[in-house]
Write a protein that holds these residues in place. Structure first.
Motif, PDB file in Angstrom:
ATOM      1  N   ALA A  98      -2.455  -1.818  12.188  1.00  8.50           N
ATOM      2  CA  ALA A  98      -3.824  -0.921  11.405  1.00  8.50           C
ATOM      3  C   ALA A  98      -4.351  -0.963  10.827  1.00  8.50           C
ATOM      4  O   ALA A  98      -4.281  -1.868   9.542  1.00  8.50           O
ATOM      5  N   MET A  99      -6.004  -0.927  10.648  1.00 10.54           N
ATOM      6  CA  MET A  99      -6.958  -1.920  10.072  1.00 10.54           C
ATOM      7  C   MET A  99      -7.752  -1.020   9.817  1.00 10.54           C
ATOM      8  O   MET A  99      -8.529  -0.101  10.656  1.00 10.54           O
ATOM      9  N   ARG A 100      -8.268  -1.043   8.756  1.00  7.11           N
ATOM     10  CA  ARG A 100      -9.459   0.419   7.783  1.00  7.11           C
ATOM     11  C   ARG A 100     -10.303   0.793   9.444  1.00  7.11           C
ATOM     12  O   ARG A 100     -10.951   0.311  10.071  1.00  7.11           O
ATOM     13  N   ALA A 101     -10.144   1.983   8.306  1.00  2.00           N
ATOM     14  CA  ALA A 101     -10.359   3.559  10.253  1.00  2.00           C
ATOM     15  C   ALA A 101      -9.698   2.719  11.656  1.00  2.00           C
ATOM     16  O   ALA A 101     -10.572   2.320  12.637  1.00  2.00           O
ATOM     17  N   PRO A 102      -8.281   2.307  11.697  1.00  2.00           N
ATOM     18  CA  PRO A 102      -7.755   2.536  13.111  1.00  2.00           C
ATOM     19  C   PRO A 102      -8.543   3.589  13.821  1.00  2.00           C
ATOM     20  O   PRO A 102      -8.004   4.321  13.907  1.00  2.00           O
ATOM     21  N   GLU A 138     -12.872   4.783   4.728  1.00  2.00           N
ATOM     22  CA  GLU A 138     -13.078   4.229   6.246  1.00  2.00           C
ATOM     23  C   GLU A 138     -14.090   4.847   6.732  1.00  2.00           C
ATOM     24  O   GLU A 138     -14.476   4.141   7.914  1.00  2.00           O
ATOM     25  N   PHE A 157      -6.332  -2.981   3.139  1.00  2.00           N
ATOM     26  CA  PHE A 157      -6.935  -2.614   4.552  1.00  2.00           C
ATOM     27  C   PHE A 157      -6.278  -2.505   5.564  1.00  2.00           C
ATOM     28  O   PHE A 157      -6.560  -2.455   7.107  1.00  2.00           O
ATOM     29  N   GLY A 158      -4.330  -1.442   5.261  1.00  2.00           N
ATOM     30  CA  GLY A 158      -4.105  -1.953   6.422  1.00  2.00           C
ATOM     31  C   GLY A 158      -3.272  -2.304   6.575  1.00  2.00           C
ATOM     32  O   GLY A 158      -1.665  -1.560   7.044  1.00  2.00           O
ATOM     33  N   GLY A 192      -4.011   5.126   2.320  1.00  2.00           N
ATOM     34  CA  GLY A 192      -3.866   4.420   3.341  1.00  2.00           C
ATOM     35  C   GLY A 192      -4.488   5.699   4.264  1.00  2.00           C
ATOM     36  O   GLY A 192      -4.860   6.936   3.775  1.00  2.00           O
ATOM     37  N   GLY A 193      -5.466   5.818   5.588  1.00  2.00           N
ATOM     38  CA  GLY A 193      -5.454   6.608   5.984  1.00  2.00           C
ATOM     39  C   GLY A 193      -7.223   7.306   5.076  1.00  2.00           C
ATOM     40  O   GLY A 193      -6.912   8.631   5.701  1.00  2.00           O
ATOM     41  N   GLN A 245       1.049  -0.852   0.681  1.00  2.00           N
ATOM     42  CA  GLN A 245      -0.125  -0.105   0.613  1.00  2.00           C
ATOM     43  C   GLN A 245       0.644   1.154   0.379  1.00  2.00           C
ATOM     44  O   GLN A 245       0.359   2.285  -0.054  1.00  2.00           O
ATOM     45  N   MET A 283      -6.047  -1.056  -4.397  1.00  2.00           N
ATOM     46  CA  MET A 283      -6.225  -2.144  -3.643  1.00  2.00           C
ATOM     47  C   MET A 283      -7.370  -2.755  -3.981  1.00  2.00           C
ATOM     48  O   MET A 283      -7.739  -4.321  -2.933  1.00  2.00           O
TER      49      MET A 283
HETATM   50 MO1  MOS Z   1      -6.245   1.788   5.948  1.00  2.00          MO
HETATM   51  S1  MOS Z   1      -5.948   0.491   7.702  1.00  2.00           S
HETATM   52  O1  MOS Z   1      -5.358   3.616   6.710  1.00  2.00           O
HETATM   53  O2  MOS Z   1      -4.941   1.299   4.902  1.00  2.00           O
END
Ligand code: MOS
Length: 748
Positions: free
Chosen positions: A355-359, A715, A248-249, A514-515, A217, A475
């Protein structure tokens, strides 16, 4: 960085953006011609399979390497005794977002499934059998799994460097001013990403150059991280990651199996393929750490918050420190004169979370929305009315203005679509024709709208078509398509005339996918690269005596459909191809950067918002829960591709349902082993779990978030959805679940 950000504001995207363009890579994916990392099979390649620790804590005391080596096809077994040296200590964190990894540095088992040896073989079958024959044994100590298994500790930071403790206002005065307090404790379990594509790598060395096919990612950012382990310059690492089957992180950071494969390839001098089996995904490649959250809300006689305290104990591994920044969700959601968001860590013998989707927001907003629902009921108010009374006009934590916030419209639209009006305040009041208990619940959605740093290149070719390049990561979210739409608009071309190249570390750095910041960041870079080309093209045309645009001085020129027009007199225009030909140019290259105006970043709080409404039907005897309707309305700035954005929002809401009702990594408290480490035991939602689900978007103009006005949609869908479903379950049954996922037995 452009000197004048203001001139970029209110950019009008072209006609490609805003269209529900179908995924450009869709056909390649569904016909199987898209090449994922594990599809690569270079000549002379061998296979690697790691054996995992059978217990979560202790010392590896036996490994039957002789048995493994005797198996036909097995080439070698790598153990802590013969593992080649690394140039960097795997127990050091060179970067704050780089995790410590288990790469056979010693004989300790730090979590169940941690690699304890690596078998190299001519075939996958031989490597698997070799790993089985190793039969590792651990002299085990009792595993620390679960809150209460270790003393909580005070962390220096949470997540990727977020504050572990933030207090605004006078908490004591806030609670003293309250007419009543509501206290809620919520537990969330370990959750595992479970992307459809398991982690995989094909590693090959060419001298001191490392060539990697591996899903990633953050393609360019990862090169120096790989390089550091092998003492080579970052430019010697080449990562190819054209397709990811979900990230997903978990594919944003380097993991142990990747480094082991690189070591094996160097040691044998042959390309090595390592693909994790599904059960191997439960440990060495991150997860969403468990949390135990305590919230206390003070409310006055009018239903306004006077104080909000949110404390989260977050589980991490025995040896590293990623902590779910759950409590921080309370800092930005509701207006309140005194807010305290604090965290503690709890060390478990489990793989390090990540980190997992919307950590943070996923777990944190789940707890916050449940607490808000209880507070609304305590105040005798409808949950939506209660949220409106506590609407944050400015960012509660910082006092800053929001760059944009159309949450009120999300509430209105979502409630109207759902038919929220007339909801009985008390639970247990509604039944369907089958006698099931019906409940309605809601939650507020919130997610930050960050921007990172990205670069892009656009090259106009002699025929008037273009190639755009940036090392973005698709992704599955549709980056390839949405970013190409933005790039085409930046160039004033039709999407079909633009070739989009990404997924390769040799390309300009697109930052991290991400994020929820990839479209904003990489998109800004692509757009400005296109604009750079257009500016250079305009300079050529204006200076060219043979051009229809010649002599226009510094009058404005507009670019569309592969032509430059004089803005004041559109009868004067020239095609890109003609301008290049007339100037004797084969091609024209422009560069762009995606970065936020630092002044806006400092002065404004930037978030996407939304509201989710849920209906559940609960069997009155067996308490089986069915989500019959889930409606979300979201405001996320400029929507580049409504079709893909909807798909992202729906995907997030599906995760919300999984969080609320299904997902749970269960670890044997004695050994620490995951007991449901496969997709038969680890439940994720499937189509049959949904009756009706809908994601709406609300128009939102944001002149500050970036020049394109783009926030993110990846997220936010999880947030809000979890609480909405839990609150609907309460509204149906009158019972509050105190842990996720909600179990039937919690309602009995
Ligand atoms: Mo994401 S958990 O910022 O890939």
């Amino acid at each position: 960085m452009p000197d004048d950000f203001a001139s970029q504001s209110h950019i009008r995207l072209g006609s490609n953006s805003g269209k529900p363009q179908t995924r450009l890579d869709g056909i390649a994916k569904i016909t199987g011609s898209a090449t994922y990392a594990a599809d690569n099979a270079p000549q002379d390649m061998i296979w690697a399979v790691h054996a995992g620790a059978p217990a979560a804590r202790g010392k590896v005391v036996a490994l039957d390497t002789a048995a493994a080596l005797a198996h036909p096809g097995v080439i070698d077994v790598m153990t802590p005794e013969n593992r080649p040296e690394l140039a960097q200590d795997p127990d050091a964190r060179a970067e704050f977002f780089a995790m410590k990894i288990d790469v056979l540095q010693n004989d300790a088992a730090r979590y169940a499934g941690a690699p304890v040896a690596l078998v190299l073989a001519e075939t996958l079958e031989a490597a698997l059998e070799g790993a089985r024959l190793l039969a590792p044994q651990v002299e085990a100590e009792p595993a620390r799994i679960g809150f209460g298994s270790s003393e909580p500790y005070e962390p220096p930071f949470v997540g990727f460097g977020s504050p572990a403790k933030t207090v605004t206002g006078d908490m004591e005065a806030g609670f003293a001013a309250a007419a009543q307090n509501v206290e809620v404790e919520i537990e969330t379990p370990p959750q595992y990403h479970n992307a459809m594509e398991p982690h995989a790598i094909v590693a090959q060395w060419d001298g001191d150059r490392l060539i990697l096919d591996t899903p990633n990612q953050a393609i360019v950012m990862s090169c120096p991280m790989f390089a550091a382990y092998f003492g080579i310059p970052p430019e010697n690492v080449h990562i190819r990651s054209p397709y990811l089957g979900g990230g997903f992180g978990s594919k944003a950071v380097i993991n142990a199996p990747q480094i082991l494969a690189c070591l094996a390839a160097r040691q044998t001098g042959r390309p090595v393929k390592l693909v994790l089996g599904r059960s191997q995904m439960f440990g060495p490649v991150g997860h969403r750490g468990a949390t135990k959250q305590t919230l206390k809300l003070g409310i006055d006689g009018e239903g306004r918050l006077t104080a909000l305290s949110h404390h989260a104990v977050a589980a991490t591994s025995a040896f590293d420190d990623f902590l779910e920044p759950a409590a921080n969700a309370s800092l930005n959601t509701y207006a309140c004169p005194a807010i305290s968001a604090t965290h503690a860590g709890s060390r478990w013998d489990i793989g390090t979370p990540g980190a997992m989707r919307a950590p943070g927001e996923a777990s944190g907003s789940a707890a916050l929305e449940c607490a808000m629902d209880e507070a609304a009921h305590a105040a005798g108010l409808d949950p939506l009315e209660f949220r409106l009374r506590n609407y944050a006009e400015t960012d509660p934590a910082s006092g800053r203005a929001f760059s944009s916030k159309e949450l009120r419209e999300c509430y209105r639209l979502g409630a109207e679509r759902f038919g929220w009006a007339g909801r009985p305040l008390e639970p247990g009041q509604m039944r369907d024709a089958r006698g099931r208990l019906i409940g309605w619940g809601m939650g507020t959605s919130l997610f930050q709208a960050p921007m990172f740093r990205a670069e892009a290149r656009a090259t106009l070719r002699a025929d008037g078509t273009a190639v755009v390049e940036t090392a973005a990561a698709d992704m599955g979210q549709g980056a390839w398509t949405a970013l190409a739409q933005i790039a085409a608009d930046g160039l004033g071309l039709d999407l079909a005339q633009v070739e989009f190249r990404s997924g390769d570390s040799k390309l300009p750095d697109a930052g991290i996918a991400g994020g929820s910041g990839h479209t904003a960041t990489a998109g800004s870079a692509l757009f400005s690269a296109g604009q750079d080309v257009v500016a250079k093209l305009a300079a050529l045309a204006l200076a060219d005596p043979d051009s229809p645009l010649h002599g226009a001085g510094n009058q404005a020129v507009t670019a569309r459909d592969g032509r430059l027009f004089l803005a004041a007199d559109e009868s004067r225009s020239a095609s890109y191809a003609d301008i290049l030909a007339s100037a004797g140019q084969e091609a024209l290259t422009g560069n762009g950067e995606g970065v936020r105006n630092p002044k806006d970043a400092e002065e404004r709080a930037m978030f996407s918002h939304g509201a989710v409404f849920a209906e559940v039907a609960v069997d009155p005897d067996l308490f089986q829960i069915r989500v019959t309707r889930l409606v979300g309305a979201f405001a996320a700035g400029q929507i580049i591709n409504p079709k893909l954005a909807e798909s992202q929002l729906l995907g997030g809401m599906v995760w919300g349902l999984g969080f609320a009702l299904h997902e749970e990594g269960i670890h044997d408290p004695r050994t620490g082993r995951p007991v449901n480490g496969d997709l038969a035991g680890y439940h994720v939602p499937v189509n049959a779990d949904f009756v009706q689900i809908e994601a709406l978007t609300v128009p939102e103009a944001d002149p500050y978030v970036n020049a394109l006005g783009v926030k993110g949609v990846g997220e936010i869908g999880i947030t809000g959805s979890v609480g909405a479903i839990a609150n609907a379950v309460w509204h149906a049954t009158g019972r509050r679940a105190r842990r996720f996922p909600i179990h039937v037995e919690d309602l009995l």
